[in-house]
Design a protein around this motif. Structure first.
Motif, short mmCIF file in Angstrom:
data_model
loop_
_atom_site.label_atom_id
_atom_site.label_comp_id
_atom_site.label_asym_id
_atom_site.label_seq_id
_atom_site.Cartn_x
_atom_site.Cartn_y
_atom_site.Cartn_z
N PRO A 150 22.55 1.28 58.09
CA PRO A 150 24.07 0.98 58.42
C PRO A 150 24.71 0.62 59.43
O PRO A 150 25.90 -0.03 59.54
CB PRO A 150 24.66 2.01 57.51
CG PRO A 150 23.65 2.35 56.53
CD PRO A 150 22.20 2.20 57.41
N ALA A 168 23.87 2.26 50.71
CA ALA A 168 24.73 3.60 50.81
C ALA A 168 24.69 3.93 49.25
O ALA A 168 24.51 5.26 49.03
CB ALA A 168 26.07 2.93 50.93
N ALA A 228 22.58 11.51 56.14
CA ALA A 228 23.31 11.17 54.73
C ALA A 228 23.38 12.16 53.74
O ALA A 228 22.59 12.39 53.03
CB ALA A 228 22.70 9.82 54.54
N ALA A 256 27.42 9.84 52.46
CA ALA A 256 27.01 8.46 51.64
C ALA A 256 28.10 8.02 50.74
O ALA A 256 28.40 6.74 50.52
CB ALA A 256 25.83 8.92 50.92
N LEU A 315 30.44 6.29 52.78
CA LEU A 315 29.98 5.01 53.66
C LEU A 315 29.86 3.86 52.37
O LEU A 315 30.04 2.66 52.52
CB LEU A 315 28.66 5.14 53.76
CG LEU A 315 27.49 4.14 54.20
CD1 LEU A 315 28.30 3.63 55.60
CD2 LEU A 315 26.09 4.52 54.54
N LEU A 316 29.85 4.20 51.04
CA LEU A 316 29.72 3.33 49.96
C LEU A 316 31.02 2.87 49.88
O LEU A 316 31.23 1.46 49.66
CB LEU A 316 28.98 3.95 48.79
CG LEU A 316 29.17 3.14 47.25
CD1 LEU A 316 28.53 1.83 47.55
CD2 LEU A 316 28.79 3.93 46.09
N SER A 330 30.33 3.29 60.26
CA SER A 330 28.94 3.84 59.53
C SER A 330 28.38 4.94 60.31
O SER A 330 27.93 5.96 59.98
CB SER A 330 27.67 2.63 59.27
OG SER A 330 28.21 1.93 58.56
N TYR A 343 30.35 8.40 60.35
CA TYR A 343 29.78 8.99 58.88
C TYR A 343 28.73 9.50 58.99
O TYR A 343 28.32 10.72 58.28
CB TYR A 343 29.91 8.05 57.65
CG TYR A 343 31.10 7.68 57.24
CD1 TYR A 343 32.31 8.58 57.26
CD2 TYR A 343 31.59 6.38 56.64
CE1 TYR A 343 33.55 7.96 56.74
CE2 TYR A 343 32.34 5.88 56.37
CZ TYR A 343 33.73 6.79 56.24
OH TYR A 343 35.00 6.06 56.12
N LEU A 344 27.66 9.10 59.62
CA LEU A 344 26.13 9.51 59.38
C LEU A 344 25.73 10.32 60.49
O LEU A 344 24.76 10.94 60.62
CB LEU A 344 25.30 8.23 59.42
CG LEU A 344 25.51 7.39 58.20
CD1 LEU A 344 24.80 5.98 58.38
CD2 LEU A 344 24.99 8.01 56.97
#
Length: 511
Positions: free
Chosen positions: A8, A44, A74, A79, A82-83, A125, A128-129
């Motif tokens: 991502p 994701a 993640a 996750a 992210l989705l 991305s 978040y990760l």
């Protein structure tokens, strides 16, 4: 499976480079963006399923184990966000493509938009990760640099001046951020999020509180908490509708995510934090009162955005499983609803030629599809059952009542009042813009800038992408049961933290 965690971030960066090379091939640019964001959404979804079934998915880059190397993680929360973010960025990209084809034709390329938009997606991305504070800083800087290009493309001097407020405030928060990282590293010897809890716990209570408050200020600027919100209503409404939608839907939520991650994983809060509760109350009320006072559609939506950040802070400040589950539900709901409302605002202004509620009327009679696309997310934002906003607010209200302190009761009451005032605000928009006889569209004051209004033209892609976001917000309510259960599991992970630490540091890091 661990390789998927890097994609991502890597895919949009590679696609941005290819898109820049293909600057004279608009179809290649469009196809690249849509394919990459679709791939990120699929990845994701796979990561979310894996994290929910087997725990966090961890990638140690370069073969250097944490806490010394760069770690991507993640877990359920990362996750899930992210989705949702991938779905929103995909819908906004399709809207933007449809808008550009309508305005400039199918064969007109855009040198800057597609590469910068993909870089922005990579920054989101990464935020978040990432598993450490420094790369969280890098993610924010990626988002800042790309967002500044997007917000100032082919615009006027007045809009550039308004955008400078956004940039200056963001740079100031970046200076605070890097200072905070330096202080954390000096005090603990690490910036790895999984390694920090043990190090922070060994510090004196005064140092812990100071670092915690500094993080609230740094991420509070990004999230637009009151009184750090002043930059948002002046800068977001100046951008084209797709840019404003992705900014409103995602960038402030990344700040909220950083607050959630650091205040639950790095610091230990056995009881609610009164300071956060007070800020949540002020954010709710000042934001919604500011919205009611506006006559500009985009400024009203911007103030409502600020107000509803207060709900997320409310659930975080309680530091209970139910409170954090409500926050996660609310973030998921708000990302989709707020982005959809700004896209609908873009559709309205294309037909009316103005953002002034006093200068438009009769949109429901002239364009009933746009009226429906506005009504559904607006009712959800106000918390009307059975929409997703109602589900998330009920969880937060239950969490506040469960804690039972005077401060929690006060913020719970403020949350109910804010919901009623939000209903009043969206009703004001409905009465001003949608009721009455159809008004003549205003002429575009500057046809050469990026913000095109008053044309009366929309494409199928613009309507479908907006409708898709509205449909996602409805589906959140339809699948509220499974989503609530997953949110509770993610909230339990946040408060415990042992699974996250074990996945990143190994079994010895879970103690």
């Amino acid at each position: 499976m661990t390789v998927l965690v890097a994609l991502p971030v890597l895919l949009p960066l590679l696609a941005a480079a290819l898109s820049l090379v293909a600057g004279r091939a608009p179809r290649v640019q469009r196809a690249l963006g849509v394919l990459v964001l679709t791939a990120i959404a699929v990845i994701a979804g796979v990561l979310l399923k894996e994290a929910d079934n087997h725990g966090p998915v961890v990638l140690q880059l370069g073969g250097y184990a944490a806490p010394f190397g760069i770690t991507l993680v993640a877990d359920r929360l990362a996750a899930l966000l992210l989705l949702v973010s991938a779905l929103v960025t995909l819908a906004v990209l399709i809207f933007s493509i449809g808008q550009r084809i309508t305005d400039y034709g199918r064969h007109t390329a855009s040198t800057a938009f597609h590469p910068m938009y993909l870089v922005l997606c990579a920054g989101v991305s990464l935020a978040y990760l990432t598993g450490d504070l420094f790369n969280l800083f890098v993610a924010f800087e990626i988002m800042l640099s790309s967002s500044y290009v997007l917000i100032t493309r082919r615009t006027t001097a007045d809009r550039v001046r308004a955008s400078m407020t956004y940039v200056i405030v963001s740079l100031a928060s970046s200076l605070l951020f890097i200072t905070m990282i330096a202080l954390v590293y000096a005090a603990t010897g690490t910036v790895n999020l999984a390694a920090l809890p043990e190090k922070i716990a060994a510090l004196s209570p005064g140092v812990q509180t100071s670092l915690g408050l500094l993080m609230v200020v740094v991420f509070g600027i990004k999230a637009a908490l009151v009184p750090l919100h002043f930059w948002l209503p002046d800068s977001y409404p100046t951008a084209p509708a797709p840019i404003t939608a992705v900014f409103a839907g995602l960038l402030t939520k990344v700040g909220v995510y950083a607050l959630i991650r650091t205040q639950t994983l790095v610091f230990v809060h056995d009881v609610g934090w009164t300071v956060l509760l007070v800020i949540a109350l002020l954010t709710m009320l000042i934001g919604v009162l500011g919205a009611i006072a506006q006559n500009d559609l985009n400024r009203m939506l911007s103030f409502l955005l600020v107000s509803h950040i207060g709900y997320m802070l409310f659930g975080l400040a309680l530091f209970t499983v139910l409170g954090l589950a409500g926050v996660i539900l609310y973030v998921v709901h708000h990302i989709t609803v707020q982005a959809a409302l700004f896209l609908v605002s873009g559709l309205i202004t294309r037909h009316t030629g103005t953002v002034s509620l006093q200068g438009m009327s009769g949109v429901a009679k002239a364009y009933p599809v746009i009226a429906v696309l506005f009504a559904l997310p607006a009712l959800s934002l106000a918390g009307i059952p059975p929409f997703s906003g109602f589900v998330a607010k009920i969880a937060l209200l239950q969490a506040g009542a469960q804690v039972g302190t005077a401060a929690a009761y006060a913020v719970t009451a403020a949350a109910v009042l804010t919901s009623l005032l939000t209903l009043f605000a969206v009703t004001k928009i409905w009465v001003g813009a949608f009721w009455g006889k159809v008004s003549e569209p205003h002429q575009d004051p500057d046809p050469d800038d990026e913000v095109t209004v008053g044309t009366g033209s929309t494409s199928t892609g613009m309507l479908v992408s907006t409708g898709g976001l509205v449909a996602v917000s409805v589906l959140i309510a339809v699948f509220a049961g499974p989503l609530s259960a997953m949110s509770e599991r993610a909230a339990a992970d946040l408060l415990d933290g042992s699974a996250y630490r074990a996945a990143v540091l190994g079994a010895e890091g879970s103690g």
